[in-house]
Design a protein around this motif. Structure first.
Motif, short mmCIF file in Angstrom:
data_model
loop_
_atom_site.label_atom_id
_atom_site.label_comp_id
_atom_site.label_asym_id
_atom_site.label_seq_id
_atom_site.Cartn_x
_atom_site.Cartn_y
_atom_site.Cartn_z
N ASN A 178 -12.41 0.01 35.62
CA ASN A 178 -11.07 0.59 35.68
C ASN A 178 -10.94 1.50 36.90
O ASN A 178 -11.92 2.06 37.39
CB ASN A 178 -10.76 1.39 34.41
CG ASN A 178 -10.71 0.50 33.19
OD1 ASN A 178 -10.18 -0.61 33.25
ND2 ASN A 178 -11.26 0.98 32.08
N ASN A 179 -9.71 1.67 37.39
CA ASN A 179 -9.47 2.58 38.50
C ASN A 179 -9.33 4.01 37.98
O ASN A 179 -8.52 4.26 37.08
CB ASN A 179 -8.20 2.18 39.26
CG ASN A 179 -8.43 1.01 40.19
OD1 ASN A 179 -9.51 0.87 40.76
ND2 ASN A 179 -7.44 0.15 40.32
N GLN A 180 -10.13 4.91 38.53
CA GLN A 180 -10.07 6.32 38.17
C GLN A 180 -9.38 7.08 39.28
O GLN A 180 -9.80 7.03 40.43
CB GLN A 180 -11.48 6.87 37.93
CG GLN A 180 -11.56 8.35 37.68
CD GLN A 180 -11.03 8.76 36.32
OE1 GLN A 180 -9.89 8.46 35.98
NE2 GLN A 180 -11.84 9.44 35.54
N LEU A 181 -8.28 7.76 38.95
CA LEU A 181 -7.51 8.50 39.96
C LEU A 181 -8.11 9.87 40.22
O LEU A 181 -8.74 10.47 39.34
CB LEU A 181 -6.07 8.66 39.50
CG LEU A 181 -5.21 7.39 39.45
CD1 LEU A 181 -3.91 7.66 38.70
CD2 LEU A 181 -4.91 6.89 40.87
N SER A 182 -7.90 10.36 41.44
CA SER A 182 -8.28 11.73 41.76
C SER A 182 -7.24 12.69 41.18
O SER A 182 -6.12 12.29 40.82
CB SER A 182 -8.38 11.93 43.27
OG SER A 182 -7.09 11.82 43.86
N LEU A 183 -7.61 13.97 41.10
CA LEU A 183 -6.69 14.96 40.52
C LEU A 183 -5.38 15.02 41.30
O LEU A 183 -4.30 15.00 40.72
CB LEU A 183 -7.36 16.33 40.49
CG LEU A 183 -6.51 17.48 39.94
CD1 LEU A 183 -6.14 17.22 38.48
CD2 LEU A 183 -7.24 18.81 40.08
N GLY A 184 -5.48 15.11 42.63
CA GLY A 184 -4.27 15.21 43.44
C GLY A 184 -3.36 14.01 43.27
O GLY A 184 -2.13 14.15 43.19
N ALA A 185 -3.95 12.81 43.19
CA ALA A 185 -3.15 11.60 43.04
C ALA A 185 -2.56 11.49 41.63
O ALA A 185 -1.40 11.10 41.46
CB ALA A 185 -4.00 10.37 43.35
N HIS A 302 -6.75 19.53 46.82
CA HIS A 302 -6.01 18.67 45.89
C HIS A 302 -4.50 18.84 46.08
O HIS A 302 -3.74 17.85 46.01
CB HIS A 302 -6.39 19.00 44.44
CG HIS A 302 -7.85 18.82 44.14
ND1 HIS A 302 -8.53 17.65 44.42
CD2 HIS A 302 -8.77 19.65 43.59
CE1 HIS A 302 -9.80 17.77 44.05
NE2 HIS A 302 -9.97 18.98 43.55
N ALA A 303 -4.07 20.08 46.31
CA ALA A 303 -2.64 20.34 46.50
C ALA A 303 -2.11 19.64 47.75
O ALA A 303 -0.98 19.13 47.77
CB ALA A 303 -2.38 21.85 46.59
N ASN A 304 -2.93 19.58 48.81
CA ASN A 304 -2.51 18.89 50.03
C ASN A 304 -2.32 17.40 49.79
O ASN A 304 -1.37 16.80 50.31
CB ASN A 304 -3.53 19.13 51.14
CG ASN A 304 -3.21 20.33 52.00
OD1 ASN A 304 -2.34 20.27 52.87
ND2 ASN A 304 -3.91 21.43 51.77
N LEU A 305 -3.22 16.79 49.03
CA LEU A 305 -3.07 15.37 48.73
C LEU A 305 -1.83 15.14 47.87
O LEU A 305 -1.05 14.21 48.13
CB LEU A 305 -4.32 14.85 48.00
CG LEU A 305 -4.28 13.38 47.55
CD1 LEU A 305 -4.03 12.45 48.72
CD2 LEU A 305 -5.57 13.01 46.82
#
Length: 557
Positions: A178-185, A302-305
């Motif tokens: 499965n695809n695991q997303l990053s926090l920012g995304a 994370h906020a920048n992403l």
């Protein structure tokens, strides 16, 4: 080699132009090969960093608020980690002001009493809360409760070889496929879903998200060379440091000293900004003229992403785009031809063609001026969201111009060695003006000239009669990372005297207890009959590469 081809032309007036084409192609090919080997990667990264710092500062993103946990908050709390009961109250106080999504950038894989049961209840009653895990390398599991609720994202941050963050990780494929997303995304997509915007897969490489088109990082984009492109990565178009986002301290939230409009309908990220917790990273905005580099807390990364995804999807703010490799190669070739052709035109003008002195002076001025043009051009493109190579075209332009100028100077009127020696002062002025170390050897391998930069880097006097076979021992040149002298037959200068265009970044200069890592380039110089008369060698301390780019910036400015 070049001149043997020139002599086959029926019209002598065309020889110099074919020579310019051959020189431009050869220099561009050498530069492209060095670029693909990653020799200019640090310089290209430093250039990109400088572009970010030159760009006008953007306003804070109004859709994102950060709850910071600073040293003062920890001192008030009197302990770390934050007890589960305190964290539960923090989330409840935020929920009261209706944020659209909450991102918790704190690991919570183990209970921190007192208040663990309270935190579990808050987790279960907050569907718009996303926790974190570390999924790459040394992993850290997520909160079991949030995992069971499928409210987990990755906190992993990608570092370049120089320790800076320039790329954002959107997703990776987990072990279960499965695809695991990053926090920012993850928080960005949750925010956009409420706006009716969801990802649209265009093809295997492109995803449309509102007004933005995302293309994954390939490993060779922009100034990168053979970098790890695992997962779905993008190059970060930084909004800035922590000050580019509205922030509230944890203590203010716990004491309900909150302006509701700073929370309502926003992405709220909770993260540590206390120096003692060491959750900090270097970014393109880190370098400062005065003082040590400024680091950015992980929550701001994370906020920048998140900001990049929201701004691109909702407002069409540019993502960082790059050209395909063939286009970048053509770009380098074009600048190389510009350097060769302008030098060719210059030396043919009556004003400068009579003497080597006027020729070298005029060419030096021209090359120093033109060398700043790729920097300015690429910066203008950057303002519109394009990252174009800077170092490769600048080196190709100056290298082809320098190669032709030196050739014309050394072979003009088939100078004898005595005549060349009489003209050396004017040629030396040109070579001394270059920001890299330059040495010239004659066909027998005797050192003919070395500029001040070269003497300073070698830090030794030049013994008479020094030949390439003795260079490694005399100047203490070693194979990088070893105590073995660099093999004479592999030295770029010897390879150049055999007709080869050579480069290496595997040489270290030992000086007392110091080691200087260098990059070296060498090229042959031919007479009108196609015989090698000299070899020119350029070398540079790797640690000084950033300063070389800085000098170019200053000339451009």
């Amino acid at each position: 080699m070049w001149l043997k081809l020139l002599r086959r032309l029926p019209a002598k007036k065309n020889r110099s132009w074919l020579g310019a084409i051959l020189v431009a192609g050869t220099i561009a090919g050498s530069v492209i090969a060095a670029e693909n080997a990653g020799l200019f990667q640090l310089l290209e990264w430093a250039t990109l960093d400088q572009f970010f710092r030159w760009r006008a500062q953007e306003p804070p993103d109004p859709r994102i608020a950060i709850v910071t946990i600073n040293e003062s908050d920890i001192a008030k709390l009197g302990k770390w980690p934050i007890p589960d009961g305190v964290l539960a109250q923090l989330i409840l106080n935020l929920k009261a002001h209706n944020p659209r999504v909450i991102g918790l950038d704190l690991y919570r894989d183990l209970p921190v009493e007192p208040g663990h049961d309270d935190l579990i209840r808050v987790f279960k009653s907050t569907p718009n809360l996303i926790g974190i895990e570390k999924a790459i390398g040394n992993t850290v599991p997520p909160s079991p409760t949030l995992k069971s609720l499928e409210q987990v994202a990755m906190a992993d941050v990608l570092l370049d070889a120089d320790g800076k963050v320039r790329r954002g990780l959107i997703s990776v494929k987990s072990k279960d496929g499965n695809n695991q997303l990053s926090l920012g995304a993850r928080v960005a997509l949750m925010y956009l879903e409420a706006e009716g915007i969801t990802p649209e897969i265009i093809n295997i490489r492109k995803i449309r998200l509102g007004r933005a088109m995302f293309v994954p990082f390939t490993g060779n984009d922009g100034g990168y060379a053979r970098s790890n492109a695992g997962g779905y990565q993008i190059i970060l178009n930084f909004r800035g440091l922590l000050d580019r986002f509205y922030s509230i301290s944890m203590s203010e939230v716990l004491e309900n000293q909150i302006q509701p409009e700073l929370i309502r309908d926003r992405v709220v990220l909770i993260g540590a900004t206390a120096e003692s917790l060491n959750d900090f990273f270097y970014t393109s905005h880190s370098t400062r003229l005065i003082g040590s580099p400024k680091r950015t807390p992980g929550v701001a990364i994370h906020a920048n992403l998140t900001s990049q995804m929201l701004s691109g999807a909702l407002e069409g703010r540019p993502l960082i785009r790059v050209w395909s490799e063939p286009l970048e190669w053509l770009w380098t070739l074009a600048w190389s031809f510009l350097g060769a052709s302008t030098t060719c035109l210059l030396v043919k003008t009556k004003a400068v063609s009579k003497t080597i002195s006027s020729q070298t002076t005029a060419t030096a001025i021209l090359i120093l001026f033109l060398g700043s043009v790729p920097v300015a051009t690429s910066y203008l493109a950057f303002l519109f969201g394009w990252w174009l190579p800077v170092v490769s075209p600048a080196l190709a332009l100056t290298g082809s111009g320098m190669a032709l100028s030196i050739y014309y100077s050394l072979s003009k009127e088939r100078h004898s060695p005595a005549q060349l020696q009489s003209n050396l002062p004017s040629l030396a002025q040109f070579l001394e003006a270059l920001p890299v170390a330059i040495a010239v050897f004659d066909a027998s391998g005797q050192l003919y000239f070395i500029n001040h930069k070269g003497k300073a880097l070698l830090r030794r006097e030049i013994p008479p009669g020094t030949t390439p076979e003795h260079i490694a021992a005399v100047y203490q040149l070693y194979i990088a990372g070893t105590d073995r002298l660099y093999p004479s037959e592999d030295l770029p200068v010897l390879r150049a005297l055999q007709g080869e265009y050579a480069t290496t970044d595997n040489i270290e200069i030992h000086y007392g207890d110091k080691t200087i890592a260098t990059e070296v380039w060498a090229a042959p110089i031919y007479d009108e009959l196609g015989n090698i008369t000299h070899a020119i060698v350029a070398f540079q301390d790797k640690a000084d590469l950033g300063w070389a780019v800085k000098d170019s910036f200053e000339r451009a400015g």
